[in-house]
Scaffold this motif. Sequence first.
Motif, mmCIF file in Angstrom:
data_model
loop_
_atom_site.group_PDB
_atom_site.id
_atom_site.type_symbol
_atom_site.label_atom_id
_atom_site.label_comp_id
_atom_site.label_asym_id
_atom_site.label_seq_id
_atom_site.Cartn_x
_atom_site.Cartn_y
_atom_site.Cartn_z
ATOM 1 N N ARG A 142 33.381 42.204 53.034
ATOM 2 C CA ARG A 142 34.604 41.844 53.755
ATOM 3 C C ARG A 142 35.348 40.682 53.104
ATOM 4 N NH1 ARG A 142 35.005 44.670 58.337
ATOM 5 N NH2 ARG A 142 36.415 43.202 59.326
ATOM 6 N N ARG A 143 35.298 40.612 51.774
ATOM 7 C CA ARG A 143 36.078 39.633 51.025
ATOM 8 C C ARG A 143 37.084 40.407 50.191
ATOM 9 N NH1 ARG A 143 32.966 36.403 47.215
ATOM 10 N NH2 ARG A 143 34.904 35.268 47.030
ATOM 11 N N LYS A 144 38.354 40.333 50.566
ATOM 12 C CA LYS A 144 39.371 41.051 49.807
ATOM 13 C C LYS A 144 40.676 40.274 49.827
ATOM 14 C CE LYS A 144 41.222 44.051 53.429
ATOM 15 N NZ LYS A 144 41.487 45.405 53.814
ATOM 16 N N TRP A 145 41.522 40.590 48.847
ATOM 17 C CA TRP A 145 42.848 40.012 48.781
ATOM 18 C C TRP A 145 43.808 41.113 48.346
ATOM 19 C CZ3 TRP A 145 44.385 35.583 50.721
ATOM 20 C CH2 TRP A 145 45.697 35.196 50.481
ATOM 21 N N ALA A 146 44.890 41.269 49.098
ATOM 22 C CA ALA A 146 45.880 42.310 48.804
ATOM 23 C C ALA A 146 47.116 41.687 48.164
ATOM 24 C CB ALA A 146 46.258 43.040 50.071
ATOM 25 N N THR A 147 47.606 42.323 47.127
ATOM 26 C CA THR A 147 48.857 41.954 46.468
ATOM 27 C C THR A 147 49.709 43.219 46.396
ATOM 28 O OG1 THR A 147 48.006 42.440 44.258
ATOM 29 C CG2 THR A 147 47.687 40.191 45.068
ATOM 30 N N PRO A 148 50.970 43.114 46.020
ATOM 31 C CA PRO A 148 51.795 44.327 45.949
ATOM 32 C C PRO A 148 51.262 45.384 44.985
ATOM 33 C CG PRO A 148 53.180 42.387 45.917
ATOM 34 C CD PRO A 148 51.761 41.903 45.813
ATOM 35 N N GLY A 149 50.585 44.973 43.918
ATOM 36 C CA GLY A 149 50.142 45.923 42.909
ATOM 37 C C GLY A 149 48.722 46.427 43.057
ATOM 38 N N LEU A 150 47.870 45.698 43.807
ATOM 39 C CA LEU A 150 46.471 46.102 43.911
ATOM 40 C C LEU A 150 45.799 45.384 45.072
ATOM 41 C CD1 LEU A 150 44.519 43.568 42.674
ATOM 42 C CD2 LEU A 150 45.681 44.308 40.621
ATOM 43 N N ILE A 151 44.615 45.862 45.403
ATOM 44 C CA ILE A 151 43.736 45.185 46.360
ATOM 45 C C ILE A 151 42.442 44.897 45.614
ATOM 46 C CG2 ILE A 151 42.447 45.368 48.514
ATOM 47 C CD1 ILE A 151 44.590 47.384 49.458
ATOM 48 N N LEU A 152 41.965 43.657 45.696
ATOM 49 C CA LEU A 152 40.729 43.276 45.028
ATOM 50 C C LEU A 152 39.682 42.913 46.071
ATOM 51 C CD1 LEU A 152 39.334 42.686 42.272
ATOM 52 C CD2 LEU A 152 40.035 40.312 42.593
ATOM 53 N N LEU A 207 37.279 37.973 30.852
ATOM 54 C CA LEU A 207 37.270 36.582 30.413
ATOM 55 C C LEU A 207 37.163 35.579 31.556
ATOM 56 C CD1 LEU A 207 40.029 36.833 27.688
ATOM 57 C CD2 LEU A 207 37.560 36.849 27.382
ATOM 58 N N HIS A 208 37.646 35.948 32.738
ATOM 59 C CA HIS A 208 37.741 34.966 33.809
ATOM 60 C C HIS A 208 37.023 35.365 35.095
ATOM 61 C CE1 HIS A 208 40.514 32.547 31.491
ATOM 62 N NE2 HIS A 208 41.190 33.631 31.219
ATOM 63 N N GLY A 209 36.314 36.469 35.101
ATOM 64 C CA GLY A 209 35.593 36.885 36.299
ATOM 65 C C GLY A 209 34.354 36.041 36.520
ATOM 66 N N LYS A 210 34.105 35.689 37.765
ATOM 67 C CA LYS A 210 32.932 34.883 38.103
ATOM 68 C C LYS A 210 31.669 35.695 37.830
ATOM 69 C CE LYS A 210 31.116 32.149 41.914
ATOM 70 N NZ LYS A 210 31.363 31.761 43.318
ATOM 71 N N PRO A 211 30.682 35.129 37.114
ATOM 72 C CA PRO A 211 29.453 35.870 36.830
ATOM 73 C C PRO A 211 28.683 36.184 38.114
ATOM 74 C CG PRO A 211 29.481 33.741 35.684
ATOM 75 C CD PRO A 211 30.695 33.807 36.525
ATOM 76 N N ASN A 212 27.828 37.190 38.033
ATOM 77 C CA ASN A 212 27.003 37.640 39.159
ATOM 78 C C ASN A 212 27.845 38.080 40.347
ATOM 79 O OD1 ASN A 212 24.524 37.116 37.812
ATOM 80 N ND2 ASN A 212 24.820 34.940 38.236
ATOM 81 N N THR A 213 28.918 38.788 40.061
ATOM 82 C CA THR A 213 29.820 39.276 41.091
ATOM 83 C C THR A 213 30.201 40.715 40.802
ATOM 84 O OG1 THR A 213 30.739 37.040 41.267
ATOM 85 C CG2 THR A 213 31.984 38.800 42.307
ATOM 86 N N ASP A 214 30.296 41.515 41.858
ATOM 87 C CA ASP A 214 30.812 42.883 41.771
ATOM 88 C C ASP A 214 32.217 42.901 42.343
ATOM 89 O OD1 ASP A 214 28.420 43.789 40.739
ATOM 90 O OD2 ASP A 214 27.676 44.549 42.648
ATOM 91 N N PHE A 215 33.097 43.677 41.718
ATOM 92 C CA PHE A 215 34.482 43.791 42.170
ATOM 93 C C PHE A 215 34.842 45.256 42.348
ATOM 94 C CE2 PHE A 215 34.335 39.928 39.599
ATOM 95 C CZ PHE A 215 34.944 39.007 40.434
ATOM 96 N N VAL A 216 35.715 45.540 43.302
ATOM 97 C CA VAL A 216 36.336 46.855 43.435
ATOM 98 C C VAL A 216 37.833 46.624 43.411
ATOM 99 C CG1 VAL A 216 36.719 48.857 44.910
ATOM 100 C CG2 VAL A 216 34.430 47.891 44.713
ATOM 101 N N VAL A 217 38.521 47.332 42.523
ATOM 102 C CA VAL A 217 39.965 47.221 42.400
ATOM 103 C C VAL A 217 40.562 48.513 42.956
ATOM 104 C CG1 VAL A 217 41.892 46.796 40.830
ATOM 105 C CG2 VAL A 217 39.639 45.854 40.313
ATOM 106 N N ILE A 218 41.407 48.365 43.967
ATOM 107 C CA ILE A 218 41.987 49.506 44.655
ATOM 108 C C ILE A 218 43.467 49.603 44.292
ATOM 109 C CG2 ILE A 218 42.441 50.559 46.899
ATOM 110 C CD1 ILE A 218 40.077 48.847 47.963
ATOM 111 N N ALA A 219 43.885 50.783 43.850
ATOM 112 C CA ALA A 219 45.285 51.014 43.491
ATOM 113 C C ALA A 219 46.131 51.146 44.756
ATOM 114 C CB ALA A 219 45.405 52.272 42.644
#
Length: 148
Positions: free
Chosen positions: A25-35, A86-98
Motif C-alpha cells: 500500500r505504498r504508491k504514488w500516482a503521476t499523470p504518466g504512471l503509477i509507482l 541508477l537511483h532506485g533504493k536497494p532491497n526494494t521491489d517496484f511495480v510501474v503501472i501505465a
Amino acid sequence: MAPRRIAVVGRLLKRSEFLAVAGARRKWATPGLILQARAHDDRQRPAAGDVLVRVGFTASKKVGNAVKRNRARRRLRAAVRAVLALHGKPNTDFVVIARSETVTRRYADLLADLILALKKLGAWTEGAQAFVVPAGQPASPDAGPAAS
C-alpha cells in the motif's frame, strides 16, 4: 580481467510478487504512471547474489488496445533503465503501472514523473547502485549504463 560494475535492475514475473508489492500500500500516482514500492522482507526477497532492485510492469485495457499497451510498457521500461537502475533504493521491489497518458506523454515528462514518484515514496538514492558481475559472465539484458 577485473570484474565489471554495472547497475542492474531485475524483473518481477510472478503474480504473487506483484500482489506483495500492491499489498504494501505504498504508491504514488503521476499523470504518466503509477509507482508502487515495497521493501524486501524475510517472506519474499531475491536469492542471495541476485539483483537488489526488481521491477514489474503492467498496463491494463484502460490504456488502450494491445498496440498502445505494448508501447506504454516499452516507454516505461526505457524510463526505468534510465532512472531506476541508477537511483532506485536497494532491497526494494517496484511495480510501474501505465496510465492512458503514458503513450502520448513526452519522454522527458515521463522521466520527471518517475523521479518525482521515487522521491515521494522515499526510494530515491543519490549516486549509482552497483551490482558486481564476474568477468566473463554476460550482463543481464536489463543492465543499465556502466557505473564507476
